[in-house]
Design an enzyme around this catalytic site. Structure first.
Site, PDB file in Angstrom:
ATOM      1  N   GLY A  14       0.932  -1.222   0.067  1.00 48.21           N
ATOM      2  CA  GLY A  14      -0.156  -0.092  -0.084  1.00 48.21           C
ATOM      3  C   GLY A  14       0.899   1.439   0.030  1.00 48.21           C
ATOM      4  O   GLY A  14       1.911   1.187   0.617  1.00 48.21           O
ATOM      5  N   ARG A  75       1.585  -5.017  -5.873  1.00 49.93           N
ATOM      6  CA  ARG A  75       1.807  -6.192  -5.018  1.00 49.93           C
ATOM      7  C   ARG A  75       2.210  -7.335  -6.065  1.00 49.93           C
ATOM      8  O   ARG A  75       1.681  -7.288  -7.308  1.00 49.93           O
ATOM      9  CB  ARG A  75       0.155  -6.499  -4.386  1.00 49.93           C
ATOM     10  CG  ARG A  75      -0.084  -5.590  -3.458  1.00 49.93           C
ATOM     11  CD  ARG A  75      -1.279  -5.910  -2.534  1.00 49.93           C
ATOM     12  NE  ARG A  75      -1.352  -4.843  -1.408  1.00 49.93           N
ATOM     13  CZ  ARG A  75      -1.699  -3.827  -1.130  1.00 49.93           C
ATOM     14  NH1 ARG A  75      -2.473  -3.312  -2.255  1.00 49.93           N
ATOM     15  NH2 ARG A  75      -1.601  -3.159   0.071  1.00 49.93           N
ATOM     16  N   ASP A 106       3.681  -4.507   6.606  1.00 49.22           N
ATOM     17  CA  ASP A 106       4.142  -5.583   7.271  1.00 49.22           C
ATOM     18  C   ASP A 106       4.218  -6.547   6.266  1.00 49.22           C
ATOM     19  O   ASP A 106       4.948  -7.522   6.111  1.00 49.22           O
ATOM     20  CB  ASP A 106       3.173  -6.217   8.277  1.00 49.22           C
ATOM     21  CG  ASP A 106       1.662  -6.322   7.880  1.00 49.22           C
ATOM     22  OD1 ASP A 106       1.387  -5.873   6.870  1.00 49.22           O
ATOM     23  OD2 ASP A 106       1.121  -7.270   8.474  1.00 49.22           O
ATOM     24  N   THR A 129       3.556   3.059   5.964  1.00 52.93           N
ATOM     25  CA  THR A 129       2.164   2.644   5.721  1.00 52.93           C
ATOM     26  C   THR A 129       1.132   3.543   6.622  1.00 52.93           C
ATOM     27  O   THR A 129       1.587   4.014   7.654  1.00 52.93           O
ATOM     28  CB  THR A 129       1.699   1.360   6.450  1.00 52.93           C
ATOM     29  OG1 THR A 129       0.480   1.221   6.881  1.00 52.93           O
ATOM     30  CG2 THR A 129       2.525   0.999   7.725  1.00 52.93           C
ATOM     31  N   ASP A 131      -1.143   2.987   8.244  1.00 49.96           N
ATOM     32  CA  ASP A 131      -2.021   2.224   9.302  1.00 49.96           C
ATOM     33  C   ASP A 131      -1.511   2.362  10.783  1.00 49.96           C
ATOM     34  O   ASP A 131      -2.224   2.051  11.773  1.00 49.96           O
ATOM     35  CB  ASP A 131      -2.214   0.722   9.011  1.00 49.96           C
ATOM     36  CG  ASP A 131      -3.066   0.700   7.647  1.00 49.96           C
ATOM     37  OD1 ASP A 131      -3.906   1.453   7.277  1.00 49.96           O
ATOM     38  OD2 ASP A 131      -2.973  -0.195   6.981  1.00 49.96           O
ATOM     39  N   ASP A 133       0.535   0.334  11.842  1.00 52.57           N
ATOM     40  CA  ASP A 133       0.342  -0.860  12.739  1.00 52.57           C
ATOM     41  C   ASP A 133       1.380  -2.045  12.681  1.00 52.57           C
ATOM     42  O   ASP A 133       1.368  -3.295  12.991  1.00 52.57           O
ATOM     43  CB  ASP A 133      -0.734  -1.871  11.601  1.00 52.57           C
ATOM     44  CG  ASP A 133      -0.229  -2.121  10.311  1.00 52.57           C
ATOM     45  OD1 ASP A 133       0.806  -1.498   9.856  1.00 52.57           O
ATOM     46  OD2 ASP A 133      -0.852  -2.613   9.596  1.00 52.57           O
ATOM     47  N   ARG A 175      -7.025  -1.293   8.933  1.00 56.33           N
ATOM     48  CA  ARG A 175      -6.986  -2.912   8.992  1.00 56.33           C
ATOM     49  C   ARG A 175      -7.378  -3.308  10.119  1.00 56.33           C
ATOM     50  O   ARG A 175      -8.355  -3.117  10.950  1.00 56.33           O
ATOM     51  CB  ARG A 175      -6.065  -3.423   8.139  1.00 56.33           C
ATOM     52  CG  ARG A 175      -5.965  -3.020   6.797  1.00 56.33           C
ATOM     53  CD  ARG A 175      -5.065  -3.985   5.991  1.00 56.33           C
ATOM     54  NE  ARG A 175      -3.475  -3.640   6.169  1.00 56.33           N
ATOM     55  CZ  ARG A 175      -2.661  -4.227   5.540  1.00 56.33           C
ATOM     56  NH1 ARG A 175      -2.923  -4.993   4.422  1.00 56.33           N
ATOM     57  NH2 ARG A 175      -1.400  -3.830   5.401  1.00 56.33           N
TER      58      ARG A 175
HETATM   59  P1  ADP Z   1       1.848  -4.022   2.691  1.00 55.34           P
HETATM   60  O1  ADP Z   1       3.314  -4.053   2.666  1.00 55.34           O
HETATM   61  O2  ADP Z   1       1.429  -2.726   2.590  1.00 55.34           O
HETATM   62  O3  ADP Z   1       1.462  -4.851   3.907  1.00 55.34           O
HETATM   63  P2  ADP Z   1       1.008  -6.480   0.970  1.00 55.34           P
HETATM   64  O4  ADP Z   1       0.624  -7.263   2.226  1.00 55.34           O
HETATM   65  O5  ADP Z   1       0.244  -6.193  -0.088  1.00 55.34           O
HETATM   66  O6  ADP Z   1       1.296  -4.818   1.515  1.00 55.34           O
HETATM   67  O7  ADP Z   1       2.353  -6.937   0.603  1.00 55.34           O
HETATM   68  C1  ADP Z   1       3.252  -6.590  -0.455  1.00 55.34           C
HETATM   69  C2  ADP Z   1       4.020  -7.455  -1.129  1.00 55.34           C
HETATM   70  O8  ADP Z   1       4.980  -7.960  -0.355  1.00 55.34           O
HETATM   71  C3  ADP Z   1       3.313  -8.578  -1.648  1.00 55.34           C
HETATM   72  O9  ADP Z   1       2.652  -8.219  -3.030  1.00 55.34           O
HETATM   73  C4  ADP Z   1       4.477  -9.587  -1.875  1.00 55.34           C
HETATM   74  O10 ADP Z   1       5.107  -9.417  -3.120  1.00 55.34           O
HETATM   75  C5  ADP Z   1       5.358  -9.383  -0.705  1.00 55.34           C
HETATM   76  N1  ADP Z   1       4.821 -10.138   0.364  1.00 55.34           N
HETATM   77  C6  ADP Z   1       3.804  -9.832   1.416  1.00 55.34           C
HETATM   78  N2  ADP Z   1       3.721 -11.344   2.251  1.00 55.34           N
HETATM   79  C7  ADP Z   1       4.923 -12.009   1.650  1.00 55.34           C
HETATM   80  C8  ADP Z   1       5.094 -13.190   2.186  1.00 55.34           C
HETATM   81  N3  ADP Z   1       4.649 -14.047   3.162  1.00 55.34           N
HETATM   82  N4  ADP Z   1       6.177 -14.013   1.584  1.00 55.34           N
HETATM   83  C9  ADP Z   1       6.889 -13.262   0.468  1.00 55.34           C
HETATM   84  N5  ADP Z   1       6.424 -11.805  -0.088  1.00 55.34           N
HETATM   85  C10 ADP Z   1       5.418 -11.465   0.673  1.00 55.34           C
END
Ligand code: ADP
Length: 326
Positions: A14, A75, A106, A129, A131, A133, A175
């Site tokens: 995000g 993503r 996260d 972020t 959030d 969080d 969230r």
């Molecule tokens: P944010 O960083 O805002 O929490 P996301 O949860 O969508 O956003 O995560 C962003 C990107 O980080 C994902 O599209 C993926 O490429 C990578 N990512 C997230 N979780 C994992 C995971 N468990 N293992 C590997 N890559 C991950």
């Protein structure tokens, strides 16, 4: 001192206001320390699909005041697999990138942690972020700007709410984390905040009504954290219509407006300090840590701790909101 000649920087997940200020700080601090910088486009996608551009000091000119991220964000499902991360690692080797700075939430830091473990690469994360969080930091980059956006919007809703004597549920982002709702409510003088951290221990809406809410007021504003845990503002409004039909209820979902806008001074300064600290951390042989801020001091937080869910909510905020809404 670590022997790092070239770093890659990316923004992922995000987007958040202040990410540009962070990219600028990382780039300038690296170049100041004679480290080459490569900008990786669209988060982890840029590593896998080879969208990597050399960054100079002027690549980050005139961006500190801009919302969004010049590196774009995305993503990337390919990065969720070991094969995808192998491709990303090979791209780093080909490009001569010795270390990574990952700016994101996260999910992005979880991905960073796994990549670092699998391929023994130094990675430092910045909490980007709205959030707020992530564990181990008082603030994340983007949170203050989002809070100010919420404040402006709720001030406007208050004008119309009080003209009609209505009960407004205003849904904000966050969230699983109630900080935006809670501090948003404090900043706007709202009646209450319905937050995920309290869902399992009390019926927040029921309590609000039974505490005589709206008894001496001509309008009421309640901020609600989005998402499945609270059910969001629509669920609250439907419950009121059914259980307390005497109230005239309205819903506003603030949505993506909360992610936009020029970052506040607080976010620009936070992002600048954290970005510079990321380079200090790498030079200091730190790896697999997120840069955090605690009591105005920069700290290194292990990824494992930063991404642990359930950041504790500040009880003082809940109590103060209750006291001030009589
Ligand atoms: P944010 O960083 O805002 O929490 P996301 O949860 O969508 O956003 O995560 C962003 C990107 O980080 C994902 O599209 C993926 O490429 C990578 N990512 C997230 N979780 C994992 C995971 N468990 N293992 C590997 N890559 C991950």
């Amino acid at each position: 001192m670590a022997n790092i000649k070239c770093i890659g920087v990316l923004t992922s997940g995000g987007d958040a206001p202040g990410m540009n200020a962070a990219i600028r700080a990382v780039t300038r601090a690296a170049i100041y320390n004679n480290i080459e910088v490569k900008g990786i486009m669209r988060g982890y996608r840029g590593l896998i699909f080879d969208e990597i551009v050399p960054f100079k000091t002027n690549s980050v000119s005139n961006i500190i005041q801009q919302g969004g991220t010049i590196l774009k964000t995305a993503r990337c499902k390919e990065f969720m697999t070991a094969e995808g991360r192998q491709v990303a690692f090979e791209a780093m080797q080909r490009e001569g990138i010795d270390a990574l700075v990952v700016i994101g939430g996260d999910g992005s830091l979880t991905g960073a942690r796994i990549l670092a473990q699998e391929h023994n690469i130094p990675i430092v994360g910045l909490p980007g972020t709205i959030d707020n969080d992530l564990n181990g930091t008082d603030m994340t980059i983007g949170y203050d700007t989002a809070l100010n956006t919420i404040m402006d919007a709720v001030d406007k809703i208050r004008d119309t709410a009080s003209s009609h004597e209505r009960l407004f549920f205003i849904e904000v982002m966050g969230r699983e984390c109630g900080y935006l709702a809670l501090n948003g409510a404090l900043a706007t003088g709202a009646e209450a905040a319905i937050i995920p951290e309290r869902v399992f221990e009390s019926d927040q809406l029921g309590e609000l009504i039974s505490n005589g809410f709206r008894k001496s007021k001509n309008s009421s504003l309640v901020l609600v954290t989005e998402g499945d845990i609270t059910g969001g503002a629509m669920t609250m409004a439907e419950r009121v219509k059914k259980e307390y039909p005497q109230y005239d209820v309205r819903v506003t979902i603030l949505g993506h407006v909360q992610r936009g806008g020029s970052p506040t001074a607080a976010d620009r300064i936070l992002a600048s300090r954290m970005g510079a600290a990321a380079i200090d951390a790498l030079l200091d042989d730190q790896r697999n840590v997120m840069i955090g801020i605690q009591n105005d001091k920069i700290v290194y937080v292990p990824f494992s701790k930063a991404i642990k869910k359930n950041k504790p909510v500040n009880e003082d905020l809940i109590n103060t909101l209750k006291v001030l809404s009589i």
